[in-house]
Each structure stands twice: as C-alpha cells, then as structure tokens.
Design a protein around this motif. Structure first.
Motif, PDB file in Angstrom:
ATOM      1  N   ALA A 112      16.413 -41.535  29.116  1.00  0.00           N
ATOM      2  CA  ALA A 112      15.782 -42.818  28.825  1.00  0.00           C
ATOM      3  C   ALA A 112      16.105 -43.750  29.980  1.00  0.00           C
ATOM      4  N   VAL A 113      15.152 -44.601  30.350  1.00  0.00           N
ATOM      5  CA  VAL A 113      15.383 -45.521  31.457  1.00  0.00           C
ATOM      6  C   VAL A 113      14.990 -46.931  31.055  1.00  0.00           C
ATOM      7  N   SER A 114      15.775 -47.876  31.512  1.00  0.00           N
ATOM      8  CA  SER A 114      15.489 -49.292  31.326  1.00  0.00           C
ATOM      9  C   SER A 114      15.339 -49.879  32.715  1.00  0.00           C
ATOM     10  N   ASN A 115      14.133 -50.243  33.084  1.00  0.00           N
ATOM     11  CA  ASN A 115      13.861 -50.717  34.437  1.00  0.00           C
ATOM     12  C   ASN A 115      14.179 -52.197  34.609  1.00  0.00           C
ATOM     13  N   ASN A 116      14.473 -52.561  35.845  1.00  0.00           N
ATOM     14  CA  ASN A 116      14.622 -53.946  36.287  1.00  0.00           C
ATOM     15  C   ASN A 116      15.617 -54.757  35.467  1.00  0.00           C
ATOM     16  N   GLN A 117      16.837 -54.292  35.440  1.00  0.00           N
ATOM     17  CA  GLN A 117      17.935 -55.017  34.811  1.00  0.00           C
ATOM     18  C   GLN A 117      18.729 -55.724  35.915  1.00  0.00           C
ATOM     19  N   TYR A 118      19.017 -57.004  35.724  1.00  0.00           N
ATOM     20  CA  TYR A 118      19.845 -57.728  36.688  1.00  0.00           C
ATOM     21  C   TYR A 118      21.288 -57.645  36.232  1.00  0.00           C
ATOM     22  N   ILE A 119      22.121 -57.016  37.047  1.00  0.00           N
ATOM     23  CA  ILE A 119      23.518 -56.762  36.685  1.00  0.00           C
ATOM     24  C   ILE A 119      24.419 -57.338  37.776  1.00  0.00           C
ATOM     25  N   MET A 120      25.522 -57.928  37.351  1.00  0.00           N
ATOM     26  CA  MET A 120      26.497 -58.480  38.293  1.00  0.00           C
ATOM     27  C   MET A 120      27.493 -57.379  38.677  1.00  0.00           C
ATOM     28  N   PHE A 121      27.523 -57.052  39.973  1.00  0.00           N
ATOM     29  CA  PHE A 121      28.470 -56.087  40.514  1.00  0.00           C
ATOM     30  C   PHE A 121      29.535 -56.840  41.296  1.00  0.00           C
ATOM     31  N   ASP A 122      30.521 -56.120  41.814  1.00  0.00           N
ATOM     32  CA  ASP A 122      31.575 -56.775  42.577  1.00  0.00           C
ATOM     33  C   ASP A 122      31.053 -57.407  43.867  1.00  0.00           C
ATOM     34  N   TYR A 123      29.914 -56.967  44.356  1.00  0.00           N
ATOM     35  CA  TYR A 123      29.328 -57.527  45.574  1.00  0.00           C
ATOM     36  C   TYR A 123      28.262 -58.579  45.279  1.00  0.00           C
ATOM     37  N   GLY A 124      27.962 -58.816  44.005  1.00  0.00           N
ATOM     38  CA  GLY A 124      26.950 -59.798  43.623  1.00  0.00           C
ATOM     39  C   GLY A 124      25.935 -59.199  42.671  1.00  0.00           C
ATOM     40  N   GLU A 125      24.914 -59.990  42.347  1.00  0.00           N
ATOM     41  CA  GLU A 125      23.897 -59.540  41.396  1.00  0.00           C
ATOM     42  C   GLU A 125      22.910 -58.604  42.087  1.00  0.00           C
ATOM     43  N   ASP A 126      22.449 -57.600  41.335  1.00  0.00           N
ATOM     44  CA  ASP A 126      21.512 -56.622  41.883  1.00  0.00           C
ATOM     45  C   ASP A 126      20.523 -56.238  40.796  1.00  0.00           C
ATOM     46  N   CYS A 127      19.284 -55.980  41.199  1.00  0.00           N
ATOM     47  CA  CYS A 127      18.260 -55.513  40.262  1.00  0.00           C
ATOM     48  C   CYS A 127      18.267 -53.991  40.297  1.00  0.00           C
ATOM     49  N   VAL A 128      18.529 -53.370  39.144  1.00  0.00           N
ATOM     50  CA  VAL A 128      18.666 -51.918  39.076  1.00  0.00           C
ATOM     51  C   VAL A 128      17.911 -51.374  37.871  1.00  0.00           C
ATOM     52  N   SER A 129      17.826 -50.060  37.798  1.00  0.00           N
ATOM     53  CA  SER A 129      17.363 -49.357  36.608  1.00  0.00           C
ATOM     54  C   SER A 129      18.565 -48.680  35.987  1.00  0.00           C
ATOM     55  N   VAL A 130      18.617 -48.660  34.671  1.00  0.00           N
ATOM     56  CA  VAL A 130      19.736 -48.054  33.958  1.00  0.00           C
ATOM     57  C   VAL A 130      19.220 -46.817  33.237  1.00  0.00           C
ATOM     58  N   VAL A 131      19.873 -45.674  33.466  1.00  0.00           N
ATOM     59  CA  VAL A 131      19.457 -44.401  32.880  1.00  0.00           C
ATOM     60  C   VAL A 131      20.487 -43.954  31.859  1.00  0.00           C
ATOM     61  N   SER A 132      20.016 -43.515  30.702  1.00  0.00           N
ATOM     62  CA  SER A 132      20.889 -42.959  29.679  1.00  0.00           C
ATOM     63  C   SER A 132      20.626 -41.465  29.583  1.00  0.00           C
ATOM     64  N   ILE A 133      21.664 -40.672  29.828  1.00  0.00           N
ATOM     65  CA  ILE A 133      21.542 -39.222  29.783  1.00  0.00           C
ATOM     66  C   ILE A 133      21.541 -38.772  28.330  1.00  0.00           C
ATOM     67  N   ASN A 134      20.634 -37.874  28.000  1.00  0.00           N
ATOM     68  CA  ASN A 134      20.587 -37.282  26.667  1.00  0.00           C
ATOM     69  C   ASN A 134      21.682 -36.229  26.613  1.00  0.00           C
ATOM     70  N   LYS A 135      22.858 -36.609  26.113  1.00  0.00           N
ATOM     71  CA  LYS A 135      24.031 -35.728  26.162  1.00  0.00           C
ATOM     72  C   LYS A 135      23.822 -34.409  25.430  1.00  0.00           C
TER      73      LYS A 135
END
Length: 144
Positions: A112-135
């Motif tokens: 499953a993928v959730s596109n265009n999430q803005y997440i704060m990392f140690d280097y600053g905010e970044d627009c990423v996709s988050v993938v959930s592995i079907n375990k």
C-alpha cells in the motif's frame, strides 16, 4: 496465487509491488541478497516462446512468460525512518531501463502506498511517499 493489476486497471492500489530486482545504479540484480524496491505495475506483457526441436521436427515446445512493466520509486536516504513494515520512498520515479521489466514471478508482495506526505526529517521537511509492506505475503514468500 497473487492477482496483480496494472496501473491502467480500476484500482491502482493493487498495482503497487515490492521486488528484489535491481540495485542502486539501475542494473538488474538477480542475486537473492538484493534489497527490496517498490514500484507501480504499469502494464503486463505476455511473451510466448516457440522452440522447434531440431532432432525431432514434429516436436514443438511453447512456453509463456508473464512480465510486468514497473515504474520504480526512487530510494530515499531515510528509507527506514518509520518502524518496519513502513518504508519511505521518494515521490520521483527512477529512470526507465532494462530493470523496468521483470517476470511477475519475481514480485514478492503487493504493498500500500500513501503519496505526497510532508514529513519532518533531521535535515528538514521533505515530500515523500510512504509504503506499507504486506507482511503476511512477504513472510510467505520468504518460506519458499
């Protein structure tokens, strides 16, 4: 068996897959130690081989292979920012090449993928996709 649909089908959710297929420079890596990559199946391609046996002219062997054309998500430097089984990938896709095509049998799992999430990392905010592995599917594939 799994049923993988392409991105051109009704549901793109079933088109997100995980496979151990190619390395960071885009070359095909068929070794089992290659890391998993995530991508979207764009379409499926059925390829038939016809083999005529020279010693026996009346013997013809026909085999079919099913390939997937995949757009691979780019690797993110903080891929493991979240606990397993969540992975972070870039919103950009890797350049197409020979690794864009793979046998469907090499796909380890749907995701499953959730596109265009803005997440704060140690280097600053970044627009990423988050993938959930079907375990469940991943564990089954590792038992083989």
């Amino acid at each position: 068996g799994e049923h993988f649909l392409s991105a051109k089908s009704k549901s793109q959710c079933s088109a997100v897959v995980m496979a151990s297929w190619y390395d960071s420079d885009g070359h095909v890596n068929i070794h089992t130690g290659a890391s998993y990559r995530f991508g979207i199946v764009q379409y499926l391609l059925k390829h038939a081989h016809r083999i005529d046996v020279q010693d026996e002219p009346s013997t013809i062997t026909v085999t079919d292979d099913l390939f997937a054309k995949v757009a691979w998500y780019g690797k993110h430097p903080r891929e493991d920012h979240f606990p397993y089984p969540i992975r972070v990938v870039t919103t950009l896709f890797d350049t197409e090449g020979t690794a864009s095509f793979l046998r469907v049998s090499r796909i380890a799992s749907r995701c499953a993928v959730s596109n265009n999430q803005y997440i704060m990392f140690d280097y600053g905010e970044d627009c990423v996709s988050v993938v959930s592995i079907n375990k469940a599917h991943l564990l089954e594939s590792l038992k083989m």
